[in-house]
Motif scaffolding. Structure first.
Motif, PDB file in Angstrom:
ATOM      1  N   PRO A   1      -2.864  -0.720  -3.023  1.00  0.00           N
ATOM      2  CA  PRO A   1      -3.610   0.505  -2.208  1.00  0.00           C
ATOM      3  C   PRO A   1      -4.255  -0.276  -1.032  1.00  0.00           C
ATOM      4  CG  PRO A   1      -4.389   0.235  -4.328  1.00  0.00           C
ATOM      5  CD  PRO A   1      -3.188  -0.705  -4.412  1.00  0.00           C
TER       6      PRO A   1
ATOM      7  N   PHE B   1     -10.805  -0.452  -1.048  1.00  0.00           N
ATOM      8  CA  PHE B   1     -11.885   0.647  -1.286  1.00  0.00           C
ATOM      9  C   PHE B   1     -13.005   0.077  -2.380  1.00  0.00           C
ATOM     10  CE2 PHE B   1      -8.385   0.946  -4.700  1.00  0.00           C
ATOM     11  CZ  PHE B   1      -9.230   0.610  -6.026  1.00  0.00           C
TER      12      PHE B   1
ATOM     13  N   LEU C   1      -2.373   6.233  -4.146  1.00  0.00           N
ATOM     14  CA  LEU C   1      -3.094   5.214  -3.427  1.00  0.00           C
ATOM     15  C   LEU C   1      -2.215   4.217  -3.230  1.00  0.00           C
ATOM     16  CD1 LEU C   1      -6.759   5.434  -4.717  1.00  0.00           C
ATOM     17  CD2 LEU C   1      -5.653   6.511  -2.735  1.00  0.00           C
ATOM     18  N   LYS C   2      -1.331   3.779  -4.393  1.00  0.00           N
ATOM     19  CA  LYS C   2      -0.618   2.546  -4.187  1.00  0.00           C
ATOM     20  C   LYS C   2       0.458   2.838  -3.520  1.00  0.00           C
ATOM     21  CE  LYS C   2      -1.326   0.682  -8.791  1.00  0.00           C
ATOM     22  NZ  LYS C   2      -0.528   0.388 -10.409  1.00  0.00           N
TER      23      LYS C   2
ATOM     24  N   ARG D   1       0.522   4.602  -0.897  1.00  0.00           N
ATOM     25  CA  ARG D   1      -0.436   4.883   0.280  1.00  0.00           C
ATOM     26  C   ARG D   1       0.099   6.176   0.900  1.00  0.00           C
ATOM     27  NH1 ARG D   1      -2.378  -0.556   3.172  1.00  0.00           N
ATOM     28  NH2 ARG D   1      -2.530  -1.705   1.242  1.00  0.00           N
TER      29      ARG D   1
ATOM     30  N   GLN E   1      -5.836   7.674   1.086  1.00  0.00           N
ATOM     31  CA  GLN E   1      -6.661   6.530   1.032  1.00  0.00           C
ATOM     32  C   GLN E   1      -8.279   6.939   0.847  1.00  0.00           C
ATOM     33  OE1 GLN E   1      -5.484   4.436   4.898  1.00  0.00           O
ATOM     34  NE2 GLN E   1      -7.298   3.078   4.694  1.00  0.00           N
TER      35      GLN E   1
ATOM     36  N   LEU F   1     -13.976   4.702  -4.611  1.00  0.00           N
ATOM     37  CA  LEU F   1     -13.756   5.311  -5.813  1.00  0.00           C
ATOM     38  C   LEU F   1     -14.753   5.487  -6.715  1.00  0.00           C
ATOM     39  CD1 LEU F   1     -10.018   4.552  -6.955  1.00  0.00           C
ATOM     40  CD2 LEU F   1     -10.809   6.374  -5.938  1.00  0.00           C
TER      41      LEU F   1
END
Ligand SMILES: Cc1cc2nc3c(=O)[nH]c(=O)nc-3n(C[C@H](O)[C@H](O)[C@H](O)COP(=O)(O)OP(=O)(O)OC[C@H]3O[C@@H](n4cnc5c(N)ncnc54)[C@H](O)[C@@H]3O)c2cc1C
Length: 290
Positions: free
Chosen positions: A3, A6, A41-42, A44, A47, A51
């Protein structure tokens, strides 16, 4: 498969978590079991900058009857429903639903609150909660508010939750005597999302006619769908095969799925009809004590 960066927050209390969400606005997201959010998220496909992991907040995992409702804490994992005697004995629609979500590995992490908050019309809990006429409790900076399930799903992957709100509880009205429910799902293989699925919940009157009916459809449109015409048709009628078949036809007509690798529109609509007929028959049989 990695990801974008974050900031990770692990608040210890609910007010802290809400304050973090309020502070970071739309750039923050709640992390619960991570079974929908982390793959997103992985890959993409989404985004976030922050978190807010609610996994360390005590008191958000429970399943209990209280004040006329089955109350499910927002962070209750699917596995907890599977292991709850109360759910297995008294809430067969919920038990059926949990059992067909993903696989045991996912169910050990995925939460009921996350399943609903994700707003995915292909997820299984939304249809069941529509059939139960559940309520959602959302907690934000101004405290808690209750959202009827019919107002909760506002669009594709959209819900009535505000960016600074956390889904803290799901409330299912305790079913009266002579109630039963069932969830039936067609999937390409075990662990898959639904090609089509139907949730049915009925309550029979003393004379055996259907007093209340709830029908929710999965993967039948941009939001989880209540088959209202079918529900209205059933009210006051005996749950015989012809009546259930007509209600199922109305549900199939209401379904408005998209074509994808799981099937064409006509096929999915037909499966919605077939599964609704079977789910209703099972729900009525269960309400009759069979
Ligand atoms: C292999 C696999 C198979 C799957 N198969 C199925 C299936 O068959 N049926 C099915 O229904 N689902 C399936 N899923 C999806 C997944 O099980 C659900 O969406 C899951 O229950 C989400 O819950 P979570 O706790 O993991 O949520 P997360 O992934 O942590 O969060 C999902 C979304 O909800 C938000 N959110 C989570 N909790 C809250 C909260 N308490 N308050 C506010 N917002 C919140 C997050 O910000 C995020 O946007 C599958 C997932 C995987 C990985």
């Amino acid at each position: 498969m990695i990801p974008a960066p974050f900031d990770y927050h692990a608040p210890a209390t609910l007010p802290e978590a809400v304050a973090l969400l309020a502070k970071h606005g739309g750039s923050a997201k709640v992390l619960s079991g991570g079974q929908s959010l982390l793959p997103l998220l992985k890959l993409r496909l989404g985004q976030v900058e922050h978190l807010v992991d609610i996994g360390k907040i005590p008191g958000l995992e429970y399943v209990r009857e209280d004040g006329g409702f089955l109350k499910i804490g927002g962070r209750t994992r699917e596995a907890a429903l599977e292991h709850s005697d109360l759910v297995q004995k008294k809430y067969p629609l919920l038990a059926d639903t949990t059992a067909v979500i993903a696989d045991p590995l996912v169910r050990n992490l995925a939460t009921v609150g996350g399943n609903l908050a994700h707003g995915d019309p292909a997820n299984d809990h939304p249809a069941a909660m529509l059939a139960y006429r559940a309520e959602i409790v959302a907690t934000g900076p101004k405290g808690a508010r209750t959202i009827p399930i019919d107002q909760f799903f506002t669009g594709l992957f959209q819900t009535a939750l505000q960016p600074d709100e956390i889904l803290t509880e799901i409330r299912i009205p305790v079913p009266p005597a002579r109630s039963g429910g069932a969830y039936l799902k067609l999937e390409r293989k075990v662990g898959d999302y639904a090609t089509a699925a139907s949730a049915a919940q009925v309550t029979l009157g003393a004379g055996g006619a259907i007093e209340k009916a709830g029908i929710g459809l999965t993967d039948a449109g941009p939001t989880p769908l209540r088959a209202s015409a079918a529900e209205d048709f059933l009210r006051g009628k005996k749950g015989d095969a012809a009546t259930l078949a007509e209600a199922a036809k109305l549900a199939g007509e209401a379904a408005s799925p998209s074509a994808d690798r799981r099937g064409a529109v006509a096929y999915k609509k037909e499966m919605a009809r077939v599964l609704t007929a079977r789910a209703l028959a099972k729900a009525v049989a269960r309400a009759q004590g069979a």
